[in-house]
Design a protein around this motif. Structure first.
Motif, mmCIF file in Angstrom:
data_model
loop_
_atom_site.group_PDB
_atom_site.id
_atom_site.type_symbol
_atom_site.label_atom_id
_atom_site.label_comp_id
_atom_site.label_asym_id
_atom_site.label_seq_id
_atom_site.Cartn_x
_atom_site.Cartn_y
_atom_site.Cartn_z
ATOM 1 N N GLY A 39 -19.839 -41.341 -12.040
ATOM 2 C CA GLY A 39 -20.360 -42.495 -11.314
ATOM 3 C C GLY A 39 -21.863 -42.564 -11.548
ATOM 4 O O GLY A 39 -22.630 -41.881 -10.867
ATOM 5 N N ASP A 40 -22.273 -43.350 -12.504
ATOM 6 C CA ASP A 40 -23.685 -43.380 -12.897
ATOM 7 C C ASP A 40 -24.557 -43.734 -11.690
ATOM 8 O O ASP A 40 -24.323 -44.720 -10.996
ATOM 9 C CB ASP A 40 -23.889 -44.413 -14.002
ATOM 10 C CG ASP A 40 -25.178 -44.186 -14.776
ATOM 11 O OD1 ASP A 40 -26.238 -44.044 -14.149
ATOM 12 O OD2 ASP A 40 -25.114 -44.133 -16.018
ATOM 13 N N GLY A 41 -25.561 -42.892 -11.414
ATOM 14 C CA GLY A 41 -26.493 -43.169 -10.328
ATOM 15 C C GLY A 41 -25.972 -42.842 -8.941
ATOM 16 O O GLY A 41 -26.560 -43.260 -7.944
ATOM 17 N N THR A 42 -24.865 -42.085 -8.874
ATOM 18 C CA THR A 42 -24.182 -41.875 -7.598
ATOM 19 C C THR A 42 -24.575 -40.566 -6.924
ATOM 20 O O THR A 42 -24.176 -39.484 -7.364
ATOM 21 C CB THR A 42 -22.649 -41.902 -7.805
ATOM 22 O OG1 THR A 42 -22.291 -43.159 -8.375
ATOM 23 C CG2 THR A 42 -21.911 -41.709 -6.492
ATOM 24 N N GLY A 43 -25.324 -40.662 -5.845
ATOM 25 C CA GLY A 43 -25.658 -39.511 -5.028
ATOM 26 C C GLY A 43 -24.772 -39.446 -3.802
ATOM 27 O O GLY A 43 -23.813 -40.227 -3.651
ATOM 28 N N LEU A 44 -25.099 -38.550 -2.887
ATOM 29 C CA LEU A 44 -24.257 -38.341 -1.713
ATOM 30 C C LEU A 44 -24.198 -39.573 -0.817
ATOM 31 O O LEU A 44 -23.145 -39.900 -0.253
ATOM 32 C CB LEU A 44 -24.756 -37.129 -0.913
ATOM 33 C CG LEU A 44 -23.915 -36.726 0.296
ATOM 34 C CD1 LEU A 44 -22.469 -36.450 -0.094
ATOM 35 C CD2 LEU A 44 -24.523 -35.507 0.974
ATOM 36 N N SER A 45 -25.303 -40.295 -0.668
ATOM 37 C CA SER A 45 -25.276 -41.490 0.188
ATOM 38 C C SER A 45 -24.405 -42.583 -0.409
ATOM 39 O O SER A 45 -23.717 -43.308 0.317
ATOM 40 C CB SER A 45 -26.692 -42.014 0.419
ATOM 41 O OG SER A 45 -27.404 -41.173 1.292
ATOM 42 N N GLN A 46 -24.440 -42.712 -1.745
ATOM 43 C CA GLN A 46 -23.554 -43.687 -2.391
ATOM 44 C C GLN A 46 -22.091 -43.345 -2.100
ATOM 45 O O GLN A 46 -21.302 -44.222 -1.746
ATOM 46 C CB GLN A 46 -23.799 -43.697 -3.913
ATOM 47 C CG GLN A 46 -25.038 -44.442 -4.349
ATOM 48 C CD GLN A 46 -26.290 -43.587 -4.326
ATOM 49 O OE1 GLN A 46 -26.325 -42.509 -3.730
ATOM 50 N NE2 GLN A 46 -27.341 -44.060 -4.985
ATOM 51 N N ILE A 47 -21.751 -42.066 -2.243
ATOM 52 C CA ILE A 47 -20.386 -41.626 -1.953
ATOM 53 C C ILE A 47 -20.045 -41.871 -0.486
ATOM 54 O O ILE A 47 -18.963 -42.353 -0.149
ATOM 55 C CB ILE A 47 -20.231 -40.136 -2.305
ATOM 56 C CG1 ILE A 47 -20.376 -39.935 -3.816
ATOM 57 C CG2 ILE A 47 -18.889 -39.587 -1.815
ATOM 58 C CD1 ILE A 47 -20.578 -38.495 -4.229
ATOM 59 N N SER A 48 -21.003 -41.564 0.392
ATOM 60 C CA SER A 48 -20.777 -41.739 1.832
ATOM 61 C C SER A 48 -20.469 -43.179 2.188
ATOM 62 O O SER A 48 -19.741 -43.453 3.151
ATOM 63 C CB SER A 48 -22.019 -41.269 2.608
ATOM 64 O OG SER A 48 -22.289 -39.907 2.372
ATOM 65 N N SER A 49 -21.011 -44.124 1.409
ATOM 66 C CA SER A 49 -20.791 -45.534 1.730
ATOM 67 C C SER A 49 -19.313 -45.903 1.685
ATOM 68 O O SER A 49 -18.865 -46.784 2.429
ATOM 69 C CB SER A 49 -21.589 -46.437 0.782
ATOM 70 O OG SER A 49 -21.069 -46.394 -0.541
ATOM 71 N N ALA A 50 -18.536 -45.214 0.838
ATOM 72 C CA ALA A 50 -17.099 -45.498 0.773
ATOM 73 C C ALA A 50 -16.417 -45.170 2.092
ATOM 74 O O ALA A 50 -15.439 -45.820 2.473
ATOM 75 C CB ALA A 50 -16.456 -44.710 -0.364
ATOM 76 N N PHE A 51 -16.919 -44.163 2.795
ATOM 77 C CA PHE A 51 -16.317 -43.747 4.058
ATOM 78 C C PHE A 51 -16.622 -44.721 5.199
ATOM 79 O O PHE A 51 -15.978 -44.681 6.245
ATOM 80 C CB PHE A 51 -16.778 -42.332 4.413
ATOM 81 C CG PHE A 51 -16.187 -41.286 3.511
ATOM 82 C CD1 PHE A 51 -15.065 -40.574 3.889
ATOM 83 C CD2 PHE A 51 -16.745 -41.029 2.261
ATOM 84 C CE1 PHE A 51 -14.509 -39.615 3.057
ATOM 85 C CE2 PHE A 51 -16.199 -40.075 1.414
ATOM 86 C CZ PHE A 51 -15.075 -39.369 1.816
ATOM 87 N N TYR A 52 -17.599 -45.585 4.993
ATOM 88 C CA TYR A 52 -17.944 -46.581 6.008
ATOM 89 C C TYR A 52 -17.494 -47.990 5.635
ATOM 90 O O TYR A 52 -17.179 -48.794 6.513
ATOM 91 C CB TYR A 52 -19.462 -46.591 6.244
ATOM 92 C CG TYR A 52 -19.962 -45.338 6.928
ATOM 93 C CD1 TYR A 52 -19.867 -45.193 8.311
ATOM 94 C CD2 TYR A 52 -20.500 -44.288 6.190
ATOM 95 C CE1 TYR A 52 -20.308 -44.042 8.950
ATOM 96 C CE2 TYR A 52 -20.955 -43.131 6.810
ATOM 97 C CZ TYR A 52 -20.848 -43.016 8.192
ATOM 98 O OH TYR A 52 -21.281 -41.863 8.816
ATOM 99 N N PHE A 53 -17.448 -48.281 4.327
ATOM 100 C CA PHE A 53 -17.222 -49.661 3.921
ATOM 101 C C PHE A 53 -15.905 -49.906 3.198
ATOM 102 O O PHE A 53 -15.500 -51.053 3.042
ATOM 103 C CB PHE A 53 -18.385 -50.144 3.042
ATOM 104 C CG PHE A 53 -19.702 -50.179 3.771
ATOM 105 C CD1 PHE A 53 -19.981 -51.172 4.695
ATOM 106 C CD2 PHE A 53 -20.666 -49.191 3.548
ATOM 107 C CE1 PHE A 53 -21.183 -51.206 5.381
ATOM 108 C CE2 PHE A 53 -21.877 -49.210 4.226
ATOM 109 C CZ PHE A 53 -22.138 -50.216 5.150
ATOM 110 N N LYS A 54 -15.233 -48.853 2.730
ATOM 111 C CA LYS A 54 -13.929 -49.062 2.102
ATOM 112 C C LYS A 54 -12.873 -49.206 3.190
ATOM 113 O O LYS A 54 -12.869 -48.465 4.174
ATOM 114 C CB LYS A 54 -13.583 -47.902 1.171
ATOM 115 C CG LYS A 54 -12.364 -48.192 0.306
ATOM 116 C CD LYS A 54 -12.099 -47.121 -0.753
ATOM 117 C CE LYS A 54 -10.949 -47.562 -1.642
ATOM 118 N NZ LYS A 54 -10.621 -46.555 -2.671
#
Length: 376
Positions: A39-54
C-alpha cells in the motif's frame, strides 16, 4: 564393555535418534506461493482509517503476525517509492529514485529474476502505470525512476508472466517509435487494453497483460471500480493455473493511497485504502484455502503525516473545541515521512515477519520462508 554399559549406549543412541526425528518432523513447512501487497504511502493512521470508515470488518484485522520496518534509503532518512520498492525486490538499500540498482548504480537481481530460474510464475499489479516506481522495481533496472520508456522496454524482456495496470503510452507512443505491445505479443503475451476479463477468457495464454489506461488508472472516486481486487483474484488464478507448475510470486500495489497523502485529500486517501483492503481480502481468501501461500502486506513509506484527529468545531459563542465523537483526517506534510511502517503476514513463515527490522529484510524473509534461496 559390561552388559549394563551396552544397555546405556543403546538407549543413548535411540534417544538421539528420536530427538533428531522429532526435530525433522517439526521443521516448519515452506511457502510455495508468495503474495506481497504494497500500500504505497500507507502508515498506521492510513490503516486505522479502514476501522472507522469501512462499512465491513477490515481484512487487516485477519492477521495475527505483525511487525514494523524502518524505511530509510541509503542516502536519506526518508525514502521514496523507488528505493523503498528496490529494498523489497532486491534486498539492498539504494538512493532515492533508483530502480533495481544499488547505491553505486550497478544492477541488482530482483525476486522475479531469482524465482523465475526455479520456474516460479511471477506477476505485478498496480493502480498506477505499470512503469511506476513500485512495480518497476520488480522487473526493471534504471538509474532514474522517471525513465519510463526504458522501464517499459525492460518489461518486454523480463520474466513477468502476468501484469495489470496503466501505462499504454510508454509501450506504443514512444520517442523511438517502437511498438512494444507488438513485441509483447511476440513474447507470447495475451493483451487486453479495454477491461479485465474473466479467467475462462485468458487461461489459454502462457502470459497475460492488461494495459487499461494511457498512464495511471483512474482514482476510485472517478470510476475505477473493483479493478484492484478483481485483478488480484484474476492474477492469482492465472499464475496458479498449470497443475504441474502452479507456484507463483505476485506483487500487488495500491498506488494511489500515496497520492491522496500527497494531495492532503483524506477522502481520496481513505477510498483508496479501503479498495486496497478489499484486495488484501482476495489474497487472504486464496491463502486460507490453499494452505501453502504466504501473504505479506506492508508499505514502502508513509505519506502526508496523516492523522485521525478529533474534528475541530465551534460553540455558539465562537469558542473552538475538539469533538471526540467525530474524526477528521489531517496532514502534517505534502511529502513522505520517516515513521516506522507496519508489516502484516499470514501463512507459512508468517511468524518471521514479527519484530522490528529494516525494509531490506522483507526480501530476505521471503527467501527464508520459501525454498527459493536453495541453489539446488
Amino acid at each position: 564393555m559390561t552388559y549394563k554399559n551396552m544397555i546405556y549406549v543403546v538407549l543413548l543412541v535411540i534417544s538421539f535418534s528420536c530427538k533428531s526425528q522429532i526435530a525433522k518432523e517439526q521443521e516448519p513447512p515452506k511457502a510455495k506461493n508468495v503474495i506481497l501487497l504494497v500500500g504505497d504511502g500507507t502508515g498506521l493512521s492510513q490503516i486505522s482509517s479502514a476501522f472507522y470508515f469501512k462499512k465491513t470488518r477490515p481484512n487487516y484485522a485477519r492477521f495475527k503476525h505483525i511487525g514494523l520496518i524502518s524505511t530509510s534509503s541509503s542516502r536519506e532518512d526518508i525514502t521514496d517509492s523507488a528505493a523503498g520498492a528496490t529494498a523489497f525486490a532486491s534486498g539492498v538499500k539504494t538512493y532515492n529514485g533508483a530502480i533495481g540498482v544499488a547505491d553505486d548504480s550497478t544492477e541488482v537481481k530482483n525476486l522475479v529474476e531469482i524465482v523465475s530460474l526455479k520456474h516460479i510464475k511471477t506477476g505485478v499489479i498496480s493502480t498506477s502505470s505499470i512503469q511506476h516506481a513500485t512495480p518497476a522495481s520488480f522487473y526493471a533496472h534504471t538509474i532514474n525512476r522517471r525513465l519510463y520508456e526504458d522501464i517499459a522496454a525492460d518489461m518486454v524482456v523480463s520474466d513477468i508472466d502476468f501484469f495489470a495496470g496503466g501505462g499504454t503510452k510508454f509501450f506504443n507512443k514512444r520517442k523511438d517509435e517502437k511498438d512494444l505491445i507488438e513485441e509483447l505479443k511476440t513474447n507470447r503475451f495475451g493483451i487486453d487494453t479495454t477491461d479485465l476479463g474473466d479467467f475462462a477468457g485468458i487461461k489459454q495464454y502462457s502470459k497475460m497483460a492488461y494495459l487499461l489506461a494511457e498512464d495511471e488508472m483512474k482514482p476510485m472516486s472517478k470510476g475505477r471500480g473493483n479493478f484492484l481486487p478483481k485483478a488480484t483474484e484474476l492474477g492469482i488464478q492465472f499464475l496458479s493455473k498449470d497443475i504441474d507448475n502452479s507456484n507463483f510470486f505476485i506483487m500487488i500495489e495500491g498506488s494511489q493511497i500515496d497520492w491522496g497523502g500527497h494531495d492532503n485529500d483524506a477522502d481520496y486517501l481513505i477510498s483508496e485504502l479501503i479498495d486496497f483492503d478489499d484486495a488484501i481480502g482476495k489474497a487472504l481468501d486464496f491463502a486460507e484455502k490453499d494452505g501453502n501461500t504466504l501473504v505479506i502486506v506492508t508499505a514502502d513509506h508513509e505519506t502526508g503525516g496523516f492523522t485521525l484527529s478529533s474534528t475541530l468545531k465551534k460553540t455558539e459563542d465562537g469558542k473552538s473545541y475538539s469533538d471526540y465523537n467525530e474524526i477528521t483526517g489531517t496532514f502534517s506534510t505534502n511529502g513522505h515521512s520517516a515513521t516506522l511502517i507496519p508489516v502484516f503476514a499470514y501463512g507459512p513463515g508468517a511468524e518471521s515477519f514479527s519484530g522490528i527490522y529494516e525494509n531490506i529484510e522483507i526480501f530476505h524473509k521471503i527467501l527464508e520462508a520459501t525454498n527459493w534461496n536453495n541453489k539446488n
